[in-house]
Design a protein around this motif. Structure first.
Motif, PDB file in Angstrom:
ATOM      1  N   HIS A  10       0.891  -1.165   0.000  1.00 22.33           N
ATOM      2  CA  HIS A  10       0.000   0.000   0.000  1.00 22.33           C
ATOM      3  C   HIS A  10       0.927   1.212   0.000  1.00 22.33           C
ATOM      4  O   HIS A  10       1.802   1.323   0.870  1.00 22.33           O
ATOM      5  N   ILE A  47      -9.210  -2.827   2.583  1.00 22.82           N
ATOM      6  CA  ILE A  47      -9.102  -2.149   1.299  1.00 22.82           C
ATOM      7  C   ILE A  47     -10.180  -2.680   0.359  1.00 22.82           C
ATOM      8  O   ILE A  47     -10.239  -3.897   0.114  1.00 22.82           O
ATOM      9  N   CYS A  52      -8.389  -1.136  -5.498  1.00 22.43           N
ATOM     10  CA  CYS A  52      -6.957  -1.437  -5.377  1.00 22.43           C
ATOM     11  C   CYS A  52      -6.109  -0.708  -6.407  1.00 22.43           C
ATOM     12  O   CYS A  52      -5.068  -0.139  -6.074  1.00 22.43           O
ATOM     13  N   LEU A  55      -5.963   3.009  -5.657  1.00 25.64           N
ATOM     14  CA  LEU A  55      -5.150   3.293  -4.471  1.00 25.64           C
ATOM     15  C   LEU A  55      -3.661   3.019  -4.699  1.00 25.64           C
ATOM     16  O   LEU A  55      -2.831   3.427  -3.890  1.00 25.64           O
ATOM     17  N   ILE A  57      -2.334  -0.118  -4.974  1.00 25.76           N
ATOM     18  CA  ILE A  57      -1.938  -1.393  -4.372  1.00 25.76           C
ATOM     19  C   ILE A  57      -1.242  -2.217  -5.453  1.00 25.76           C
ATOM     20  O   ILE A  57      -1.733  -2.327  -6.571  1.00 25.76           O
TER      21      ILE A  57
END
Length: 159
Positions: A10, A47, A52, A55, A57
């Motif tokens: 992350h 999350i 994902c 963000l 990820i």
């Protein structure tokens, strides 16, 4: 799509392991979440699966990528922004990118500034957070302890 046991990063919190995939209802809308257990502390993040990519990820880098990163760590330039406000914004952009080189640039810049002039409380917190992000991913990629990785990073910061 990630599976339970996958190691991911992350951008703002560092590396962790997908501990579970859970269904939650928030504001009346059901959604599926990854339960991410962070590597360096006992924090668990939830999350949304469908967020994902947005963000940032991503999977933990490979052992070869981590070794190549450590070899070029000395060559990563530090930034020299003038005002603390501009420096803070630039550093946050680098951290949010999730890129190891950009996070390393933040660590190198803030560590050098700390040695030369000292850091404000906010910048000191940012330095610790950026180091945690680097250390957590490198721990997973190189299968080392956080102390060993911290020692390696310190050697590069002092060089």
């Amino acid at each position: 799509m990630y599976q339970i046991g996958d190691k991911v990063v992350h951008p703002l919190h560092g590396a962790g392991v997908i501990a579970d995939i859970v269904e939650r209802t928030i504001d009346g809308a059901p959604a599926t979440y990854y339960a991410l257990r962070l590597a360096l502390d006992d924090t668990q993040l939830f999350i949304p699966m469908d967020a994902c990519e947005k963000l940032g990820i991503r999977p933990v880098c490979s052992r070869a990528q981590a070794q190549a990163f450590l070899q070029r760590l000395d060559d990563i330039a530090r930034s020299e922004s003038k005002g603390w406000n501009q420096r803070y914004r630039e550093n946050m952009l680098h951290i949010r990118s999730g890129d190891l080189d950009e996070v390393a640039q933040v660590v190198k810049s803030l560590a050098a500034r700390d040695r030369e002039r000292g850091l404000s409380t906010g910048e000191r917190k940012m330095l610790l957070s950026a180091r945690q992000i680097l250390e957590s991913e490198l721990c997973f990629a190189l299968d080392c302890s956080p102390q060993e990785i911290a020692q390696v990073i310190n050697q590069h910061l002092e060089a």
